[in-house]
Design an enzyme around this catalytic site. Structure first.
Site, PDB file in Angstrom:
ATOM      1  N   GLU A 322      -6.466  29.539  14.098  1.00 24.91           N
ATOM      2  CA  GLU A 322      -6.951  28.987  12.836  1.00 24.91           C
ATOM      3  C   GLU A 322      -6.128  27.806  12.317  1.00 24.91           C
ATOM      4  O   GLU A 322      -5.637  27.822  11.190  1.00 24.91           O
ATOM      5  CB  GLU A 322      -7.025  30.101  11.780  1.00 24.91           C
ATOM      6  CG  GLU A 322      -8.020  31.176  12.163  1.00 24.91           C
ATOM      7  CD  GLU A 322      -8.236  32.222  11.084  1.00 24.91           C
ATOM      8  OE1 GLU A 322      -9.373  32.389  10.662  1.00 24.91           O
ATOM      9  OE2 GLU A 322      -7.252  32.881  10.672  1.00 24.91           O
TER      10      GLU A 322
HETATM   11  C1  ACM Z   1      -7.746  35.849  13.974  1.00 20.90           C
HETATM   12  O1  ACM Z   1      -8.540  36.724  13.588  1.00 20.90           O
HETATM   13  N1  ACM Z   1      -7.578  34.759  13.254  1.00 20.90           N
HETATM   14  C2  ACM Z   1      -7.005  35.978  15.205  1.00 20.90           C
END
Ligand code: ACM
Length: 687
Positions: A322
């Site tokens: 992310e």
């Molecule tokens: C995740 O769920 N960002 C690994």
């Protein structure tokens, strides 16, 4: 067959040592995960107070201790006062009730042999395994086999040959967003061992906290943890506890993003100018390590030097998920650095960072694992990809030569039903991969993200659903009968309680608090038919959760995959599949609906005394209304009366667009069943 021929056959069979037990359906018995092969003969090994265990061949301390725990659990369940566990290596083992034989002490590494065979005869029990870890898996099977009848306790006479389908079978616990004290981790390690999982992945840093003590950088625990962190001694204790149960511990420090908390202690390593403080909200945030500074890598060299010494596993998780480009774009030095090093864009910069971190890990003899964002052509195929965004990245990784594990579909924080996770396969039969590519898919991990859980509720999100996921990773792919899974899961769930897991018992305690210590019965009746809303919907229903919000409301006491509601839905389905005028089944449904219909009157009295319950007042009223509609539908079925057009929609005025009813972020789980009853009334009725 005449007598002589029979005798001849038996002699031949004895001579050739042919199995006389018929192969049995693996769904029989209450085993979870189901073993690869089980054969059964009518018979019982009776457990008496004289039950003894002997260990032959190699005897590790781990096996000795695990055997002692097994005997203790057997004693706890049966109330039998066994002789003191000796379990010592015995040359005269043949007189023992149970003999365990292993060749060697297993190593806690990927692909270690975990196979075992278990042979229960009416006279004794024999457990054989190549490694002591395999024997530990077999001991858990034996404990699940325990049966009882009017004559006492017994093991059924079975022969089991068993080994795992995947070598990497794990659970990730997020100890950063909500810190999970050592006792939470330990009881969950016991739970994992009970269902033959072999990896505990600890998510140890995120925006909301860095959770391991550093001796070199004590400002980390001082400024980045709110005092909630594992000391190095505690980490050693957790790792040793897991090792005793044949479980590897993989640490994750999620970098370069998910890192706000670090910068509360080390602002000079951030890409932005701050000021930074521990994040209290949930979401994806911009703070990120500065990848252009040597100081960043010098820090990780020292910090990972400390951490790699604490965690003996050969794999070390660096997160990597992310990413946002905000801080890197805004920082002139980083932009300059990227230009100078020919790094065009966020991916190239991320890849550069990962390669430098890889160098650090390699120096400490660790292999890198990360979320699927770290799958980049520049990375060597020695890394392992943990696929969270979709199965596609897992198969892509395998084709490109990378090993991978699957977590997409095993996000147990999303409160999806057990069968959803159960039928999600890391390696579906239909997948078009070569044998070599398939061998790169190592297994999977359930992920327990901790935005919405605390030590009080976390077990109830992990268990029992993780037991079904464990079966997906251990048992042959052909084991996928959902009905059988649920039947076995109910039993395993209760057995897990003996390990100290709180997934069942904490609910009653929470209900007592919620009712202000008034009668919990009516609230329990409602809670039995509701579930927390699914996916990330809880964050978008007008409540802004933070790390210091209360996670003590009705929605938190409600369990995923609510059994009573599921049973009702199944009963309605069974009725609709059976002969349509089965009044006995209809009456059973009516009885249940009547209880629900009358519940609100009682619950409203309790709500008046406990304002925390105000938010579920409407939900309680809805249960009455939906039950009333169900009762009317049943009456129409009985009287063969067709409902008016649109009757259901008009009656269910509060129905949401997706057909659900929710208040207080919990949803009523019997609506679809009542809708089916209405459809049945419509189909059978005559105008
Ligand atoms: C995740 O769920 N960002 C690994």
């Amino acid at each position: 067959m005449n007598g002589k021929l029979f005798l001849f056959c038996v002699c031949i069979m004895v001579f050739l040592n042919i199995e006389t037990f018929p192969q049995t359906d693996v769904n029989s018995f209450n085993l979870m995960p189901a073993p690869v092969k089980i054969s059964y003969s009518e018979g019982k090994y009776r457990i008496t107070k004289d039950f003894t265990v002997a260990i032959k061949g190699n005897s590790s301390e781990r096996l000795y201790n695990a055997s002692a725990r097994t005997v203790q659990r057997l004693s706890g369940r049966t109330g039998l006062f066994f002789p003191e566990f000796s379990g010592a290596k015995s040359d005269n083992a043949s007189s023992a009730s149970m003999i365990i034989e292993t060749d060697k002490t297993g190593a806690l590494v990927l692909n270690e042999d975990e196979s075992y065979s278990l042979d229960v005869s009416a006279q004794n029990v024999s457990l054989k395994a190549k490694t002591d870890i395999g024997a530990l898996r077999g001991l858990e099977t034996l404990l699940q086999l325990l049966g009882a009848d009017e004559n006492g306790y017994f093991f059924p006479t079975v022969k089991i040959e068993d080994s795992p389908r995947f070598p990497w079978r794990g659970l990730m616990i997020d100890a950063s967003r909500h810190f999970m004290p050592v006792e939470v981790i330990k009881r969950n390690i016991d739970g994992l061992a009970a269902v033959k999982m072999n990896v505990l992945h600890l998510h140890l840093s995120d925006n909301q906290g860095v959770r391991v003590e550093s001796k070199i950088y004590p400002q980390l625990q001082k400024l980045a943890s709110d005092g909630n962190y594992y000391t190095q001694e505690q980490i050693k204790e957790i790792v040793a506890y897991a090792a005793e149960r044949g479980i590897r511990v993989i640490p994750e420090f999620d970098i370069p993003w998910h890192s706000t908390a670090w910068f509360a202690a080390l602002p000079e390593l951030a890409s932005g100018s701050g000021p930074y403080k521990i994040e209290r909200k949930w979401g994806v945030f911009d703070p990120v390590f500065n990848p252009s500074k040597d100081a960043t890598y010098e820090f990780f060299d020292k910090f990972f030097g400390e951490m790699t010494a604490l965690f003996p596993d050969e794999y070390f998780h660096i997160g990597g998920d992310e990413g946002t480009k905000v801080e890197w774009t805004a920082n002139k030095d980083i932009q300059e650095f990227m230009k100078k090093n020919n790094l065009s864009g966020i991916h190239a910069m991320h890849s550069y960072f990962n390669l430098r971190i890889l160098k650090v890990l390699t120096k400490y003899n660790k292999k890198m694992i990360g979320w699927d964002e770290i799958l980049m052509p520049e990375m060597p195929t020695s890394i392992v990809i943990q696929s969270w965004r979709g199965q596609k990245s897992l198969f892509e990784s395998a084709k490109k030569g990378y090993m991978g594990i699957l977590s997409n579909g095993y996000y147990i924080d999303l409160i999806q039903p057990t069968d959803f996770h159960y039928l999600n396969d890391p390696l579906p039969d239909t997948i078009k991969l070569t044998a070599e590519e398939k061998s790169r898919i190592l297994g999977g991990e359930a992920t327990m993200w901790a935005e919405l859980v605390t030590p009080e509720t976390v077990d109830s999100r992990i268990w029992p659903r993780t037991a079904a996921i464990a079966e997906r990773f251990w048992s042959p792919s052909s084991v996928k009968d959902v009905k059988s899974m649920y039947a076995r899961l109910d039993r395993v769930s209760v057995q897990l309680e003996e390990l100290g897991l709180t997934h069942i018992k904490n609910q009653e305690m929470m209900l007592r608090r919620l009712t202000n210590n008034n009668d919990t019965k009516a609230l329990k009746t409602l809670v039995d038919v509701i579930e927390p809303v699914k996916l990330y919907t809880r964050h978008s229903l007008g409540v802004k959760y933070t790390s210091y919000s209360p996670y003590t409301r009705v929605v938190d006491a409600a369990l995923p995959d609510a059994k009573i509601a599921r049973d009702f839905r199944n009963d309605v389905d069974d009725y609709l599949l059976s002969s349509k005028n089965n009044t006995e089944e209809l009456n059973k449904l009516k009885d249940q609906l009547l209880i629900w219909k009358n519940n609100d009157a009682e619950l409203q009295k309790v709500i008046k005394k406990s304002p925390i319950l105000n938010e579920i007042s409407d939900l309680s009223k809805e249960l009455t209304e939906v039950s009333e509609i169900g009762l009317q539908a049943i009456d129409m079925i009985i009287n063969k009366k067709k409902p008016e057009a649109n009757w259901f929609i008009v009656q269910m005025g509060t129905l949401k667009k997706d057909g659900s009813i929710s208040f207080g972020q919990s949803e009523l789980m019997i609506v679809t069943a009542v809708e089916k009853l209405f459809a049945a009334a419509n189909n059978f009725g005559q105008n």
